[in-house]
Design a protein around this motif. Structure first.
Motif, PDB file in Angstrom:
ATOM      1  N   LEU A 182      -6.402   3.656  -4.539  1.00 33.23           N
ATOM      2  CA  LEU A 182      -5.613   2.922  -5.521  1.00 33.23           C
ATOM      3  C   LEU A 182      -6.490   2.025  -6.391  1.00 33.23           C
ATOM      4  O   LEU A 182      -7.443   1.420  -5.902  1.00 33.23           O
ATOM      5  CB  LEU A 182      -4.572   2.046  -4.814  1.00 33.23           C
ATOM      6  CG  LEU A 182      -3.490   2.768  -4.003  1.00 33.23           C
ATOM      7  CD1 LEU A 182      -2.696   1.760  -3.176  1.00 33.23           C
ATOM      8  CD2 LEU A 182      -2.561   3.563  -4.924  1.00 33.23           C
ATOM      9  N   CYS A 234       2.860   1.840  -3.357  1.00 31.08           N
ATOM     10  CA  CYS A 234       2.006   2.376  -4.427  1.00 31.08           C
ATOM     11  C   CYS A 234       1.590   3.819  -4.139  1.00 31.08           C
ATOM     12  O   CYS A 234       1.562   4.660  -5.050  1.00 31.08           O
ATOM     13  CB  CYS A 234       0.774   1.486  -4.588  1.00 31.08           C
ATOM     14  SG  CYS A 234       1.116  -0.158  -5.260  1.00 31.08           S
ATOM     15  N   ARG A 235       1.293   4.121  -2.889  1.00 31.54           N
ATOM     16  CA  ARG A 235       0.886   5.484  -2.538  1.00 31.54           C
ATOM     17  C   ARG A 235       2.035   6.477  -2.722  1.00 31.54           C
ATOM     18  O   ARG A 235       1.818   7.614  -3.161  1.00 31.54           O
ATOM     19  CB  ARG A 235       0.385   5.506  -1.093  1.00 31.54           C
ATOM     20  CG  ARG A 235      -1.024   4.948  -0.901  1.00 31.54           C
ATOM     21  CD  ARG A 235      -2.095   5.914  -1.455  1.00 31.54           C
ATOM     22  NE  ARG A 235      -2.028   7.188  -0.768  1.00 31.54           N
ATOM     23  CZ  ARG A 235      -2.726   7.494   0.337  1.00 31.54           C
ATOM     24  NH1 ARG A 235      -3.541   6.579   0.873  1.00 31.54           N
ATOM     25  NH2 ARG A 235      -2.643   8.678   0.888  1.00 31.54           N
ATOM     26  N   VAL A 253      -2.962   6.757   5.936  1.00 30.67           N
ATOM     27  CA  VAL A 253      -3.380   5.366   5.756  1.00 30.67           C
ATOM     28  C   VAL A 253      -3.572   4.757   7.146  1.00 30.67           C
ATOM     29  O   VAL A 253      -2.594   4.513   7.866  1.00 30.67           O
ATOM     30  CB  VAL A 253      -2.335   4.558   4.959  1.00 30.67           C
ATOM     31  CG1 VAL A 253      -2.758   3.098   4.860  1.00 30.67           C
ATOM     32  CG2 VAL A 253      -2.148   5.156   3.573  1.00 30.67           C
ATOM     33  N   TYR A 304      -7.693   3.343   0.052  1.00 34.68           N
ATOM     34  CA  TYR A 304      -6.329   3.768  -0.243  1.00 34.68           C
ATOM     35  C   TYR A 304      -6.196   4.647  -1.484  1.00 34.68           C
ATOM     36  O   TYR A 304      -5.098   5.113  -1.787  1.00 34.68           O
ATOM     37  CB  TYR A 304      -5.418   2.541  -0.412  1.00 34.68           C
ATOM     38  CG  TYR A 304      -5.611   1.499   0.657  1.00 34.68           C
ATOM     39  CD1 TYR A 304      -5.453   1.811   2.010  1.00 34.68           C
ATOM     40  CD2 TYR A 304      -5.976   0.186   0.333  1.00 34.68           C
ATOM     41  CE1 TYR A 304      -5.644   0.851   2.995  1.00 34.68           C
ATOM     42  CE2 TYR A 304      -6.157  -0.777   1.310  1.00 34.68           C
ATOM     43  CZ  TYR A 304      -6.002  -0.439   2.629  1.00 34.68           C
ATOM     44  OH  TYR A 304      -6.189  -1.401   3.601  1.00 34.68           O
ATOM     45  N   ILE A 336       0.843  -1.206   0.000  1.00 41.18           N
ATOM     46  CA  ILE A 336       0.000   0.000   0.000  1.00 41.18           C
ATOM     47  C   ILE A 336       0.872   1.248   0.000  1.00 41.18           C
ATOM     48  O   ILE A 336       0.678   2.172  -0.803  1.00 41.18           O
ATOM     49  CB  ILE A 336      -0.940   0.002   1.224  1.00 41.18           C
ATOM     50  CG1 ILE A 336      -1.934  -1.145   1.151  1.00 41.18           C
ATOM     51  CG2 ILE A 336      -1.678   1.346   1.335  1.00 41.18           C
ATOM     52  CD1 ILE A 336      -2.681  -1.396   2.454  1.00 41.18           C
ATOM     53  N   LEU A 349       0.791   9.544   5.618  1.00 45.11           N
ATOM     54  CA  LEU A 349       0.018   9.481   4.367  1.00 45.11           C
ATOM     55  C   LEU A 349      -1.488   9.351   4.618  1.00 45.11           C
ATOM     56  O   LEU A 349      -2.265   9.291   3.669  1.00 45.11           O
ATOM     57  CB  LEU A 349       0.504   8.300   3.517  1.00 45.11           C
ATOM     58  CG  LEU A 349       1.943   8.369   2.996  1.00 45.11           C
ATOM     59  CD1 LEU A 349       2.316   7.083   2.260  1.00 45.11           C
ATOM     60  CD2 LEU A 349       2.127   9.571   2.087  1.00 45.11           C
ATOM     61  N   ALA A 384       2.222   7.152  -6.411  1.00 51.43           N
ATOM     62  CA  ALA A 384       1.029   7.896  -6.834  1.00 51.43           C
ATOM     63  C   ALA A 384       1.093   9.344  -6.366  1.00 51.43           C
ATOM     64  O   ALA A 384       0.577  10.254  -7.049  1.00 51.43           O
ATOM     65  CB  ALA A 384      -0.222   7.213  -6.281  1.00 51.43           C
ATOM     66  N   ALA A 385       1.733   9.584  -5.216  1.00 51.14           N
ATOM     67  CA  ALA A 385       1.841  10.950  -4.681  1.00 51.14           C
ATOM     68  C   ALA A 385       2.687  11.848  -5.570  1.00 51.14           C
ATOM     69  O   ALA A 385       2.634  13.079  -5.443  1.00 51.14           O
ATOM     70  CB  ALA A 385       2.433  10.910  -3.276  1.00 51.14           C
TER      71      ALA A 385
END
Length: 347
Positions: free
Chosen positions: A61, A20-21, A189, A59, A17, A187, A24-25
């Motif tokens: 995603l 990927c975050r 999460v 998330y 997680i 983040l 993506a950020a």
């Protein structure tokens, strides 16, 4: 190919997680690939759309399921890098997942791969040398970005080309999770699973059954199948003869699951007059029906069902048992088998 799209190996665990975050950020579209085999995530295809919605809601995603069951069944015959503590081919498994993800890059218009691996976190597959072997054998040189430990590794192509800012990546290492938890908080999460072994191949009891299956203890018909593996994951398992594999449900839920997994070649066995387990004779129609052993096995199979069922109100132990053979049924009164027999057949 869009350089601003990446494919992430998504397990659903915190590391994947976060990896990927982080990417993506940086304004990159990350599509998570969650792999499915009979040994992990096998329940997800039945609720694929619902699951994808849950992942996006929690998330932010995207996630796509990738079924590699058939190839994975073959992988377990003889993994190049062997097994871990149980029946887990962790290095070969990661190589297979990355190879498939690399092959999928053109389909999604992606230019690189993302993984949540951390140096030193897992003793078999996340040593520094193992990470290099995995990347090399999967044909992912320069394509695989590991955001959580990237600053401890040579720069990858997306970093060199300026697609990803290396300064916004991390240098995590070791088995502790404190840094990951802190990053998750930063983040936002908060809803993530606790660290756990989601792969059944690492479970000592199930791994033993799988190893026995691959060594020929359980008959598997013409070829090994994902359905056989699913039947190994629950219930009481018995081997009454070289071709007689019998599974008994231990409660109503397992009885229902056995019934749902029945193949056209299988028999179902149950008591007609009182509660008890449902039994499934795997591949019975092709391996047992009309054989010399059939008449010998019928009372043994029925006796196991009666042995684990409830006694009658009148105190009788014997009971009527029905064999559902698909195109016909066979009824009879049978007595329970002995404890000694149970133990001699139990796997």
């Amino acid at each position: 190919m869009n350089k601003r799209v990446a494919l992430g190996l998504f397990s659903g665990g915190l590391d994947s997680i976060l990896a990927c975050r982080l990417v993506a950020a940086q304004g990159i579209r990350v599509i998570g690939l969650q792999f499915v085999t009979p040994f992990f995530n096998e329940e997800l295809p039945a609720r694929q759309k619902e699951y994808a919605g849950e992942v996006y809601s929690r998330y932010g995603l995207e996630v796509q399921l990738v079924d590699m069951s058939s190839d994975y069944m073959h992988l377990l015959d003889k993994p190049v890098y062997g097994f871990g503590k149980h029946f887990n081919p962790c290095i070969d498994c990661k190589i297979m997942m990355l190879s498939k993800a690399r092959e999928l890059l053109p389909r999604y218009g992606a230019s690189f791969l993302v993984s949540g691996e951390v140096i030193g976190q897992r003793p078999m597959s996340q040593r520094r040398d193992a990470l290099r072997v995995i990347e090399r054998d999967a044909g992912c040189d320069g394509l695989l970005l590991r955001p959580l430990c990237a600053q401890l590794l040579p720069p990858t192509r997306p970093e060199i080309e300026g697609i990803v800012d290396r300064n916004q990546l991390y240098a995590f290492s070791g088995r502790g999770r404190k840094q990951q938890r802190q990053l998750a908080e930063q983040l936002g999460v908060t809803d993530y699973p606790a660290p756990a072994g989601g792969c059944m191949l690492t479970d000592p009891n199930l791994a033993r059954r799988f190893r026995q299956y691959y060594s020929g203890v359980f008959p598997c018909g013409e070829q090994r199948s994902a359905e056989d593996i699913r039947l190994l994951t629950f219930g009481r398992q018995f081997k009454l003869d070289k071709d007689v594999w019998f599974i008994l449900g231990r409660d109503e839920r397992e009885n229902n699951r056995l019934a749902s997994l029945r193949g056209i070649d299988d028999w179902l066995v149950s008591m007609t007059s009182r509660p008890g387990p449902l039994g499934l004779v795997r591949h019975a129609q092709s391996m047992l029906a009309r054989s010399a052993a059939e008449r010998e096995m019928i009372p043994r199979l029925a006796g196991l069902v009666v042995r684990f069922g409830k006694k009658g109100c009148d105190g009788r132990e014997s009971a009527e048992v029905v064999f559902d053979k698909g195109d016909e049924q066979e009824l009879g009164i049978f007595s329970p088998v002995t404890e000694e027999e149970v133990n001699s057949w139990r796997v």
